[in-house]
Write a protein that holds these residues in place. Structure first.
Motif, PDB file in Angstrom:
ATOM      1  N   ASP A  82      -3.740  -1.084   3.660  1.00  0.00           N
ATOM      2  CA  ASP A  82      -4.330  -1.324   2.308  1.00  0.00           C
ATOM      3  C   ASP A  82      -3.489  -1.865   1.455  1.00  0.00           C
ATOM      4  O   ASP A  82      -2.197  -2.001   1.497  1.00  0.00           O
ATOM      5  CB  ASP A  82      -5.163  -0.038   2.032  1.00  0.00           C
ATOM      6  CG  ASP A  82      -4.156   1.016   1.585  1.00  0.00           C
ATOM      7  OD1 ASP A  82      -2.899   0.631   1.209  1.00  0.00           O
ATOM      8  OD2 ASP A  82      -4.695   2.327   1.282  1.00  0.00           O
ATOM      9  N   PHE A  94     -12.920  -0.335   7.175  1.00  0.00           N
ATOM     10  CA  PHE A  94     -12.156  -0.438   6.116  1.00  0.00           C
ATOM     11  C   PHE A  94     -12.494  -1.738   5.294  1.00  0.00           C
ATOM     12  O   PHE A  94     -12.862  -1.854   4.126  1.00  0.00           O
ATOM     13  CB  PHE A  94     -10.784  -0.247   6.211  1.00  0.00           C
ATOM     14  CG  PHE A  94      -9.812  -0.698   5.021  1.00  0.00           C
ATOM     15  CD1 PHE A  94      -9.754   0.083   4.015  1.00  0.00           C
ATOM     16  CD2 PHE A  94      -9.471  -1.953   5.088  1.00  0.00           C
ATOM     17  CE1 PHE A  94      -8.872  -0.090   2.920  1.00  0.00           C
ATOM     18  CE2 PHE A  94      -8.743  -2.328   3.955  1.00  0.00           C
ATOM     19  CZ  PHE A  94      -8.561  -1.464   2.604  1.00  0.00           C
ATOM     20  N   TYR A  98     -14.124  -2.253   1.812  1.00  0.00           N
ATOM     21  CA  TYR A  98     -13.049  -2.863   1.008  1.00  0.00           C
ATOM     22  C   TYR A  98     -13.690  -4.364   0.357  1.00  0.00           C
ATOM     23  O   TYR A  98     -13.888  -4.721  -0.835  1.00  0.00           O
ATOM     24  CB  TYR A  98     -11.749  -3.242   1.415  1.00  0.00           C
ATOM     25  CG  TYR A  98     -10.970  -3.971   0.782  1.00  0.00           C
ATOM     26  CD1 TYR A  98      -9.959  -3.501  -0.127  1.00  0.00           C
ATOM     27  CD2 TYR A  98     -10.550  -5.340   1.341  1.00  0.00           C
ATOM     28  CE1 TYR A  98      -9.168  -4.261  -0.844  1.00  0.00           C
ATOM     29  CE2 TYR A  98      -9.574  -5.868   0.298  1.00  0.00           C
ATOM     30  CZ  TYR A  98      -8.904  -5.585  -0.818  1.00  0.00           C
ATOM     31  OH  TYR A  98      -7.787  -6.251  -1.322  1.00  0.00           O
TER      32      TYR A  98
END
Length: 238
Positions: A82, A94, A98
């Motif tokens: 990340d 994710f 995101y």
């Protein structure tokens, strides 16, 4: 006699297209390019790949450059990190959160190339030094240009010396060294100026490259013969 043009100073691989990459001491080179380079991409439901631009193959997905990926010796896919450098347990879950897009997934290349242009990019320290002088208020780092190979050139080497390589073949002196057929330079886009960890937004850099060299910077190559590249290898032109 072969002409020595420089020494490999750094090697970069980008396991996931449009995210930060990993530095290597040595890497195998296949016909496709550096082993594992851009082997994965963020793909949407229409089959387009996450990038900094919109084209027939690519879809602009802001924020990918703030992520990074590492392949290492993994055989089951890359490790994704990340923006704070923390490993992500489930890359697809994710990425959907995101990017705020439910139609994306981390996908392996399966027939449509993930490369924007040609598979191997080489840039010289002479050209990087020029960029620092041309954009003195910008943090200039090779990561902005996403090369595979950074070549240390001798003092006095002019910027954009890469242009003189086109139509010639680069090789190392190692018996198992890869051979690269230089073709042309990259046409730079907004990703050159985009922010990424440690590098703020820098539109003046792209403007300088456009003004001085028609927006082109590096040498793009096809793989003439598979083999290896190593930091410290001397690269010669044949």
């Amino acid at each position: 006699m072969a002409e020595i043009i420089g020494v490999i100073e750094r090697l970069w691989r980008y396991p996931v297209k449009s995210t930060g990459g990993e530095r290597l001491d040595s890497v195998g080179v296949e016909r496709r390019g550096l082993a594992g380079d851009r082997l994965y991409a963020v793909r949407d439901a229409a089959g387009r790949f996450g990038s900094g631009k919109n084209t027939r193959r690519f879809r602009r997905m802001d924020g990918l450059l703030r992520l990074s990926a590492r392949l290492g010796h993994r055989l089951d896919g890359p490790e994704l990190f990340d923006p704070l450098g923390r490993p992500v347990a489930d890359p697809t879950a994710f990425l959907r959160a995101y990017l705020q897009r439910e139609d994306v997934e981390l996908a392996r290349e399966d027939g449509v190339s993930h490369f924007d242009q040609l598979p191997v990019s080489v840039v010289t320290t002479a050209t990087l030094d020029w960029a620092r002088e041309a954009a003195p208020l910008t943090v200039v780092d090779e990561r902005r240009f996403r090369p595979n190979v950074v070549l240390r050139t001798p003092p006095g080497t002019p910027p954009f010396v890469e242009d003189t390589w086109f139509g010639r073949e680069g090789r190392t002196e190692a018996p198992d060294g890869a051979r690269l057929a230089f073709v042309r330079s990259s046409e730079r886009c907004a990703m050159t100026s985009a922010a990424q960890p440690g590098l703020p937004h820098a539109p003046e850099l792209l403007k300088a490259v456009v003004a001085a060299h028609d927006g082109r910077l590096d040498a793009l190559a096809e793989v003439a013969a598979p083999g290896r590249l190593r930091v410290g290898d001397r690269l010669t032109l044949a």
